[in-house]
Motif scaffolding. Structure first.
Motif, PDB file in Angstrom:
ATOM      1  N   LEU A  18      -9.511  -1.244   6.772  1.00  0.00           N
ATOM      2  CA  LEU A  18      -9.767  -2.387   6.027  1.00  0.00           C
ATOM      3  C   LEU A  18     -10.266  -3.615   6.791  1.00  0.00           C
ATOM      4  O   LEU A  18      -9.203  -4.056   7.966  1.00  0.00           O
ATOM      5  CB  LEU A  18      -8.254  -2.684   5.320  1.00  0.00           C
ATOM      6  N   CYS A  44      -8.045  -9.775   0.484  1.00  0.00           N
ATOM      7  CA  CYS A  44      -7.485  -8.633   1.303  1.00  0.00           C
ATOM      8  C   CYS A  44      -6.216  -8.098   1.045  1.00  0.00           C
ATOM      9  O   CYS A  44      -5.807  -6.875   1.267  1.00  0.00           O
ATOM     10  CB  CYS A  44      -7.596  -9.033   2.682  1.00  0.00           C
ATOM     11  N   THR A  61      -6.427  -1.595  10.229  1.00  0.00           N
ATOM     12  CA  THR A  61      -7.174  -2.886   9.966  1.00  0.00           C
ATOM     13  C   THR A  61      -7.953  -3.377  11.048  1.00  0.00           C
ATOM     14  O   THR A  61      -7.495  -3.104  12.055  1.00  0.00           O
ATOM     15  CB  THR A  61      -5.835  -3.921   9.492  1.00  0.00           C
ATOM     16  N   LEU A 113     -13.884  -2.259   2.862  1.00  0.00           N
ATOM     17  CA  LEU A 113     -13.293  -0.946   2.860  1.00  0.00           C
ATOM     18  C   LEU A 113     -14.093   0.136   3.513  1.00  0.00           C
ATOM     19  O   LEU A 113     -15.299   0.120   3.002  1.00  0.00           O
ATOM     20  CB  LEU A 113     -12.467  -0.346   1.816  1.00  0.00           C
TER      21      LEU A 113
END
Length: 230
Positions: free
Chosen positions: A5, A21, A37, A59
């Protein structure tokens, strides 16, 4: 396959602050998916994944790239149907669209009047220049003037939350006894302000505050992993 992510952060990469987010972060936890992340500043986003998107979240799920928080939630619902649902069916999906529309038209503009200058101050120098230029053009005034009367704006904003307050005062989440993506949409907005600005506006005895605290505690306290701005 690994899931990544991409999130928005300022000088401190450990403090992602984008409301969109945060929606996705909680959606991934809701689905019980492991993910990594990676953060980027405003001016770094165009270089992510070969310029795939001008905005985050992005993503990356194996070879699949998806941008836009709602599109990502839809992707997760389709790609991982055996995991807990984010929408609870087509009706919940459609209602989540309404919640997103209401949040972006009522909550986001109000919170920007509280936090815009604090967001600027937490950015890296190149991002500060970009943020000031783009936001002052959009707002039609300086960041300093834009937030100057924020204390006077608190009461009208709290009144605007009555539709939310009426629901979460009677049930734990917008989704009922457990959260759905609609909760994460609204949570993302309040988390944006919490992480970006020390300006506090939610009263301790407000049902919205209690709901927000419940959301912060979800999924092992995912929201609390990033402390509130001080």
């Amino acid at each position: 396959m690994a899931i990544t992510l991409y999130e928005l952060a300022g000088r401190d990469a450990s403090r992602p602050f984008s409301p969109h987010c945060w929606k996705v972060r909680l959606a991934l936890r809701h689905k019980g998916l492991d993910f990594e992340t990676a953060t980027a500043g405003f001016t770094e986003i165009p270089g992510l994944e070969g310029g795939f998107s001008k905005t985050v979240p992005i993503l990356k799920d194996g070879d699949t790239l998806v941008a836009d928080s709602f599109a990502i939630a839809e992707y997760l619902e389709t790609a991982y149907p055996d995991r807990p649902t984010l929408f609870g069916g087509e009706g919940g999906h459609a209602l989540s669209r309404f919640v997103e529309s209401w949040t972006q038209r009522v909550i986001h503009p109000a919170l920007a009047r509280f936090a815009a200058l604090d967001i600027h101050d937490g950015l890296s120098e190149p991002d500060q220049a970009y943020f000031r230029s783009s936001r002052e053009k959009a707002f039609g005034t300086s960041l300093e003037t834009f937030v100057a009367d924020r204390a006077e704006r608190v009461e009208p904003f709290l009144k605007s939350l009555e539709p939310l307050r009426a629901i979460v005062g009677k049930q734990a989440f917008l989704g009922g006894e457990s959260p759905l993506f609609a909760d994460y949409i609204v949570f993302g907005a309040f988390q944006w302000a919490r992480v970006s600005s020390p300006f506090r506006f939610l009263p301790a005895n407000d049902p919205v505050t209690a709901w927000f605290e419940r959301c912060l505690a979800l999924h092992g306290g995912e929201g609390k992993k990033v402390p509130a701005a001080a």
